[in-house]
Write an enzyme that holds these catalytic residues in place. Structure first.
Site, mmCIF file in Angstrom:
data_model
loop_
_atom_site.group_PDB
_atom_site.id
_atom_site.type_symbol
_atom_site.label_atom_id
_atom_site.label_comp_id
_atom_site.label_asym_id
_atom_site.label_seq_id
_atom_site.Cartn_x
_atom_site.Cartn_y
_atom_site.Cartn_z
ATOM 1 C CB VAL B 88 1.653 2.115 -7.966
ATOM 2 C CG1 VAL B 88 1.128 2.007 -6.560
ATOM 3 C CG2 VAL B 88 3.142 2.306 -7.967
ATOM 4 C CB CYS B 89 -2.535 -1.827 -8.369
ATOM 5 S SG CYS B 89 -4.265 -2.230 -8.235
ATOM 6 C CB ILE B 90 -2.862 2.372 -4.189
ATOM 7 C CG1 ILE B 90 -2.121 3.494 -4.904
ATOM 8 C CG2 ILE B 90 -1.902 1.465 -3.493
ATOM 9 C CD1 ILE B 90 -1.367 4.387 -3.955
#
Lengths: 602, 167
Positions: B88-90
């Site tokens: 996940v890329c947040i």
């Protein structure tokens, strides 16, 4: 790379190796006893040259000697046999082999008793450490002290074998301790076993230190320094783990009888720096000893343009950087500490009472706290460790005015890396040996020793492996990343893994990519949550019959049992969590099917 | 180090068990290792991921909460902010130091006051409203911008798979 080659070698398993060693040894013993059984064995050899020219009288004398030799006691007999064995080169090698076999068996026993099944990362650390140790000691024995006689080689080898063995056990103990500290529920028995082992290793290192003093007394200071350096390192590392372990256990005990009043809280605050300085002391000590040891080797070898000195220089550079890094980090620590004490006052009791919240960093009750300019309160220790890596308030992100005037502030990227990855820079030692420079027939070769990035707990997300795995997956999209990574861990190269896949050595995963096979669709769902659902039959038409899909009713009475409660027992907690997950999926399924039914009806 | 991380994780686990946010469950996969969790996230209503239950793995560093955990979906995902392998890329999961995309302000990054619950809630809102500027999955970002119907179809298929319903 040598590592790969060694891993690919068809090593015999331990049992066959032990059997072979024991057989060889018994053959050897049989041979020795066979020789010794002949009462003339001692004379037959030496007397062959001396006896013939002697007078007859003396020959008779010899004979009487021999007859009396027949009544040798058992201990004499074994003593004789042993001396035969030490004289025969083949027997000597067999005995050395047997000694290693014993060492390996001992290691296996310790592993079985203390560690049980080794985890993957532990195995990797072990292998890495083993090959590194073998490599550097090889350089040391043949490159630095340049031993000339077989006896010397044997002595050094046995010394380092024993040391390497202890080093490996110590490393294993450290890894296991770090793993155990991840779990809140470890039986006391396994703590005791591990601590006992570490204690043993430490005692052994003390004993070996005495031995090296003893040997050094006769052989001079240099030999003593060479022998003791590794021993001291072993001792320091082991003691470090023991101290950390003791602190950890102390923490756990403190937690179990929680009666935190103000006194213990302040004691805790004071304990923080003490622990920090203990850690610092151990780390610096180990690095400095290692550094001095390498400098000593470099000076001693006296040939600055050789392969050995090159390797040593590389290692020196690395050690120097490590020491520098550690000092930088320490300066940063001191600076933050100083800054905090000057600018952020301790919060008064009323303020703490007002903010009855817990500390936002550790989520524990605050008995004492420091106040930031933005009036947010934190434990001193929590705040300290955060400010070491970032200069802002954790809660409101107010940038704090911490500018280290002595310009020694490490760059942010470096600070960032410090806490999580102490020695993560991949170190590649590459050197080339041009044998023809010395003797025309000697081969030339290049060796690359790479300290592979540690595949520890963070292994799953190791970016290098991930990148390699993705590379492989592009070629073979039906293999999942975890399976590829598993193989990459072993092969450590994309090419070899691809080869493995082509040869069918990798288990093909259940195919679910893009396929519309309904039976495979469940393979996405973790756990085996969906096992109890009847698998819906395949409906080829796009208009599905939603009544076909049966959904288990979610039992409402179960909800009460699961309820919102946090059990004290870990197994019960696991069960409750499992049930909750199951229920969530069932509910979602049911809801989804009902919704689709409604849609298809309208 | 690990001691305080362990205590904090225990506290978070307790809180998530006693007071779970709607449609979210998280906890250690195995209590022998408290630093690896599995989370189940329900797709937010009114979005193309509605109804799906997405499993993800959370891996915590030994110095948690000073460093953020890593999160990876273990089911197939197609989303502009999720890499093809599920990571996940947040911004909330990025440590203050590093900035892989080069545009986040440090205010959006990880801080120790964040928690598992906050991460999972951000992921839910990320599922609802993808940020198509940060292209963790460029194909998905492009499809989200240009061909929303196709995107919805793929999302629908993923949702069914997570529920074990044939597509």
């Amino acid at each position: 790379m040598p590592i790969i080659v060694m891993e690919r070698l068809p090593l015999p398993n331990l049992r066959t190796y032990t059997c072979a060693s024991v057989l060889a040894l018994s053959a050897c013993i049989y041979y020795a006893t066979y020789i010794v059984k002949d009462p003339d064995w001692n004379t037959s050899k030496s007397d062959l040259e001396i006896a013939p020219p002697n007078s007859e009288g003396e020959f008779v004398n010899n004979n009487t000697n021999n007859t009396s030799a027949d009544e040798r006691t058992f201990s004499q007999f074994t003593g004789d046999a042993f001396s035969v064995m030490t004289k025969e080169p083949v027997c000597v090698w067999i005995m050395i082999n047997m000694a290693y076999c014993w060492l390996i068996l001992l290691g296996r026993c310790v592993q079985k008793f203390v560690f049980g099944q080794l985890r993957v990362s532990e195995q990797q650390h072990l292998e890495e450490k083993f090959w590194n140790f073998v490599f550097y000691k090889f350089i040391f024995v043949f490159g630095v002290i340049n031993v000339q006689y077989l006896e010397e080689v044997l002595l050094w080898c046995s010394w380092f074998s024993l040391l390497g063995f202890l080093h490996l056990l110590s490393q294993l103990g450290k890894d296991r301790f770090e793993y155990l500290s991840f779990s809140p529920t470890t039986p006391a028995w396994s703590h005791a076993k591990l601590l006992g082992l570490l204690g043993c290793i430490f005692a052994f290192s003390l004993f070996m230190f005495l031995v090296s003093i003893f040997v050094g007394f006769f052989q001079g200071l240099n030999t003593f320094a060479f022998m003791s350096a590794e021993v001291i390192l072993l001792g320091i590392r082991t003691l470090h783990v023991i101290v950390r372990y003791a602190l950890h256990l102390y923490d756990i005990c403190r937690e179990s009888n929680t009666s935190l009043n103000r006194d213990t809280a302040t004691a805790l605050e004071k304990r923080g720096p003490v622990i920090y300085y203990i850690e610092l002391g151990f780390e610096i000590a180990a690095l400095v000893v290692d550094f001095v040891h390498h400098v000593h080797m470099l000076l001693w070898s006296n040939i600055f343009l050789s392969m050995a000195s090159l390797v040593i220089c590389m290692q020196l550079r690395y050690l120097f950087h490590e020491i520098q890094r550690r000092c930088k980090k320490h300066r940063n620590y001191l600076w933050v500490l100083n800054h905090m004490e000057q600018n952020y006052p301790m919060a008064s009791a009323e303020e703490i009472a007002e903010n009855s919240d817990n500390c936002a960093i550790c989520w524990e009750k605050m008995e004492t706290a420091r106040k930031l300019p933005c009036t947010h309160l934190f434990h001193t220790m929590c705040l300290q460790s955060w400010l070491e890596q970032d200069k802002s308030c954790p809660t409101c992100r107010l940038t704090l005015n911490i500018e280290n005037p002595s310009d020694n502030r490490p760059e942010p990227s470096e600070i960032q890396h410090n806490p999580t990855q102490p020695t993560r820079q991949p170190l590649n030692h590459f050197f080339h040996f041009d044998g023809s420079r010395y003797v025309s027939w000697l081969p030339s070769f290049s060796v690359e020793v790479s300290q592979l990035p540690r595949l520890s707990r963070a292994a799953a997300s190791n970016s290098q492996l991930d990148a390699m795995a993705r590379q492989v997956q592009q070629l073979f999209p039906h293999y999942t990343i975890p399976i590829i990574i598993e193989d990459l861990r072993v092969t450590r190269s994309v090419e070899l893994t691809i080869e493995n896949i082509l040869d069918g050595r990798l288990n093909s995963p259940p195919v679910f990519r893009e396929s519309d096979d309904p039976s495979s669709s469940t393979s996405n769902v973790p756990l085996s949550l969906l096992q109890n659902n009847e698998q819906p039959s395949h409906s080829s038409n796009s208009q599905q019959n939603w009544d076909e899909i049966t959904v288990e009713n979610v039992e409402s009475e179960d909800a009460v049992a699961i309820g919102s409660r946090f059990s004290k027992s870990p197994t019960e907690r696991e069960q409750i969590l499992y049930k909750r997950k199951e229920r969530l999926i069932q509910t979602a399924r049911k809801r989804y099917v009902e919704k689709q039914k409604k849609i298809s009806e309208t | 180090m690990a001691g305080s991380a362990l205590r904090r994780l225990m506290a978070e686990y307790k809180q998530l068990t006693l007071n779970p946010p709607e449609g979210i469950i998280a906890g250690p996969i195995n209590e022998e290792n408290f630093f690896e969790w599995e989370a189940l996230i329900t797709g937010p209503e009114g979005t193309c991921f509605e109804g799906g239950v997405f499993p993800a793995k959370l891996i915590f560093p030994p110095d948690y909460p000073l460093s953020p955990p890593k999160m990876q979906f273990t089911c197939e995902m197609f989303h502009p902010n999720i890499y093809a392998d599920g990571r996940v890329c947040i911004s909330i999961l990025h440590a203050p130091g590093d900035d892989p995309m080069g545009y986040e302000s440090s205010a959006e990054r990880w801080s120790p006051v964040q928690s598992v619950e906050k991460i999972l809630l951000s992921v839910v809102s990320m599922l609802a409203e993808p940020n198509d500027e940060s292209g963790a999955n460029v194909d998905a970002a492009k499809m989200w911008r240009e061909n929303r119907d196709e995107f919805n179809k793929i999302a629908e298929r993923i949702v069914r798979r997570t529920l074990g319903i044939p597509t």
